[in-house]
Design a protein around this motif. Structure first.
Motif, PDB file in Angstrom:
ATOM      1  N   PRO A   1      59.550 -42.256   9.771  1.00  0.00           N
ATOM      2  CA  PRO A   1      60.399 -43.145  10.576  1.00  0.00           C
ATOM      3  C   PRO A   1      61.086 -44.215   9.730  1.00  0.00           C
ATOM      4  CG  PRO A   1      58.207 -42.909  11.555  1.00  0.00           C
ATOM      5  CD  PRO A   1      58.156 -42.279  10.197  1.00  0.00           C
ATOM      6  N   ALA A   2      62.236 -44.688  10.222  1.00  0.00           N
ATOM      7  CA  ALA A   2      62.977 -45.778   9.573  1.00  0.00           C
ATOM      8  C   ALA A   2      62.084 -47.006   9.470  1.00  0.00           C
ATOM      9  CB  ALA A   2      64.234 -46.073  10.371  1.00  0.00           C
ATOM     10  N   PRO A   3      62.317 -47.887   8.494  1.00  0.00           N
ATOM     11  CA  PRO A   3      63.542 -48.024   7.724  1.00  0.00           C
ATOM     12  C   PRO A   3      63.637 -47.062   6.543  1.00  0.00           C
ATOM     13  CG  PRO A   3      62.049 -49.769   7.107  1.00  0.00           C
ATOM     14  CD  PRO A   3      61.384 -48.989   8.222  1.00  0.00           C
ATOM     15  N   CYS A   4      62.537 -46.530   6.088  1.00  0.00           N
ATOM     16  CA  CYS A   4      62.593 -45.537   5.017  1.00  0.00           C
ATOM     17  C   CYS A   4      62.812 -44.181   5.670  1.00  0.00           C
ATOM     18  CB  CYS A   4      61.291 -45.551   4.228  1.00  0.00           C
ATOM     19  SG  CYS A   4      61.348 -44.456   2.826  1.00  0.00           S
ATOM     20  N   HIS A   5      63.220 -43.202   4.897  1.00  0.00           N
ATOM     21  CA  HIS A   5      63.518 -41.913   5.491  1.00  0.00           C
ATOM     22  C   HIS A   5      62.674 -40.755   4.975  1.00  0.00           C
ATOM     23  CE1 HIS A   5      66.838 -43.693   7.626  1.00  0.00           C
ATOM     24  NE2 HIS A   5      67.233 -44.257   6.501  1.00  0.00           N
TER      25      HIS A   5
ATOM     26  N   GLY B   1      64.779 -47.674   0.722  1.00  0.00           N
ATOM     27  CA  GLY B   1      65.190 -47.110   1.997  1.00  0.00           C
ATOM     28  C   GLY B   1      65.568 -45.645   1.940  1.00  0.00           C
ATOM     29  N   ALA B   2      65.953 -45.147   0.771  1.00  0.00           N
ATOM     30  CA  ALA B   2      66.338 -43.745   0.630  1.00  0.00           C
ATOM     31  C   ALA B   2      65.123 -42.821   0.556  1.00  0.00           C
ATOM     32  CB  ALA B   2      67.191 -43.570  -0.619  1.00  0.00           C
ATOM     33  N   GLY B   3      63.949 -43.403   0.450  1.00  0.00           N
ATOM     34  CA  GLY B   3      62.714 -42.642   0.300  1.00  0.00           C
ATOM     35  C   GLY B   3      61.955 -43.123  -0.913  1.00  0.00           C
ATOM     36  N   HIS B   4      60.704 -42.727  -1.011  1.00  0.00           N
ATOM     37  CA  HIS B   4      59.901 -43.161  -2.145  1.00  0.00           C
ATOM     38  C   HIS B   4      58.779 -42.171  -2.405  1.00  0.00           C
ATOM     39  CE1 HIS B   4      58.458 -45.141   1.550  1.00  0.00           C
ATOM     40  NE2 HIS B   4      57.266 -44.826   1.094  1.00  0.00           N
ATOM     41  N   LEU B   5      58.306 -42.193  -3.663  1.00  0.00           N
ATOM     42  CA  LEU B   5      57.177 -41.354  -4.024  1.00  0.00           C
ATOM     43  C   LEU B   5      55.907 -41.901  -3.402  1.00  0.00           C
ATOM     44  CD1 LEU B   5      59.092 -40.022  -6.112  1.00  0.00           C
ATOM     45  CD2 LEU B   5      57.119 -39.920  -7.624  1.00  0.00           C
ATOM     46  N   THR B   6      55.056 -40.986  -2.983  1.00  0.00           N
ATOM     47  CA  THR B   6      53.708 -41.318  -2.543  1.00  0.00           C
ATOM     48  C   THR B   6      52.756 -40.434  -3.342  1.00  0.00           C
ATOM     49  OG1 THR B   6      53.900 -39.732  -0.717  1.00  0.00           O
ATOM     50  CG2 THR B   6      54.359 -42.058  -0.219  1.00  0.00           C
ATOM     51  N   ALA B   7      51.483 -40.762  -3.289  1.00  0.00           N
ATOM     52  CA  ALA B   7      50.478 -40.003  -4.024  1.00  0.00           C
ATOM     53  C   ALA B   7      49.323 -39.694  -3.080  1.00  0.00           C
ATOM     54  CB  ALA B   7      49.979 -40.807  -5.221  1.00  0.00           C
TER      55      ALA B   7
END
Length: 175
Positions: A116-120, A40-46
């Motif tokens: 957008p939520a749920p991730c930021h 939920g705090a964010g995540h890596l993308t590629a």
């Protein structure tokens, strides 16, 4: 080696954008699930900017959910051995172009953008993918359209993050 460990190594080796690089590394240190969409705090993308064989155009996708022209890319998956493999998989899936190869030397840029939520946050690790001579693009389910754009056409259709990625790609191609 885990995908998380690979990401840390890639980011430690990346020399540009030191403040953003530190943000990515801190995120991974603070969030053991920081590679995954569920964080939920964010995540890596590629992602990967697909460049045509003559190196004069880029392939952009009109993203179905966002309605924006973007490079190919998305979430890392458990089957991805490396961040580069995730970028190449996403580029191949979304472009429909088999035989893409990543430009050697690792990522060309990092981009952090709100979602957008749920991730930021998406913490995007951006590569360049070179299309083979016989490249034919095919629209995926995630896209409304795919189109080749000359470098000078990108600013008229895409946002600043894509324009900066094109600039970084061009610089990397000239090395």
């Amino acid at each position: 080696m885990s995908l998380h460990d690979d990401a840390v190594l890639v980011l430690k080796a990346y020399e540009d954008q030191p403040e953003l690089r530190r943000t990515y590394l801190d995120h991974l240190a603070d969030h053991p699930d920081g590679m995954w969409k569920a964080c939920g705090a964010g995540h890596l993308t590629a992602s990967a900017l697909v460049v045509d064989p003559e190196r004069g155009r880029v392939l952009l996708t009109l993203h179905r959910k966002l309605g924006m022209w973007l490079q190919m890319g998305g979430h890392c998956e458990p089957g991805d051995a490396t961040v580069a493999a995730a970028a190449l998989r996403e580029a191949t899936e979304e472009s429909g172009v088999p035989g893409l190869t990543l430009l050697p030397g690792g990522p060309v840029r990092l981009d952090r953008h709100a979602i957008p939520a749920p991730c930021h946050w998406h913490l995007d690790v951006q590569y360049v993918a070179l299309a083979p001579p016989d490249a034919v693009a095919a629209i995926s389910d995630e896209s409304l359209d795919l189109r080749w754009f000359g470098y000078d056409e990108v600013a008229a259709v895409a946002d600043e993050s894509v324009v900066r990625l094109v600039e970084a790609a061009r610089a990397a191609l000239e090395r």
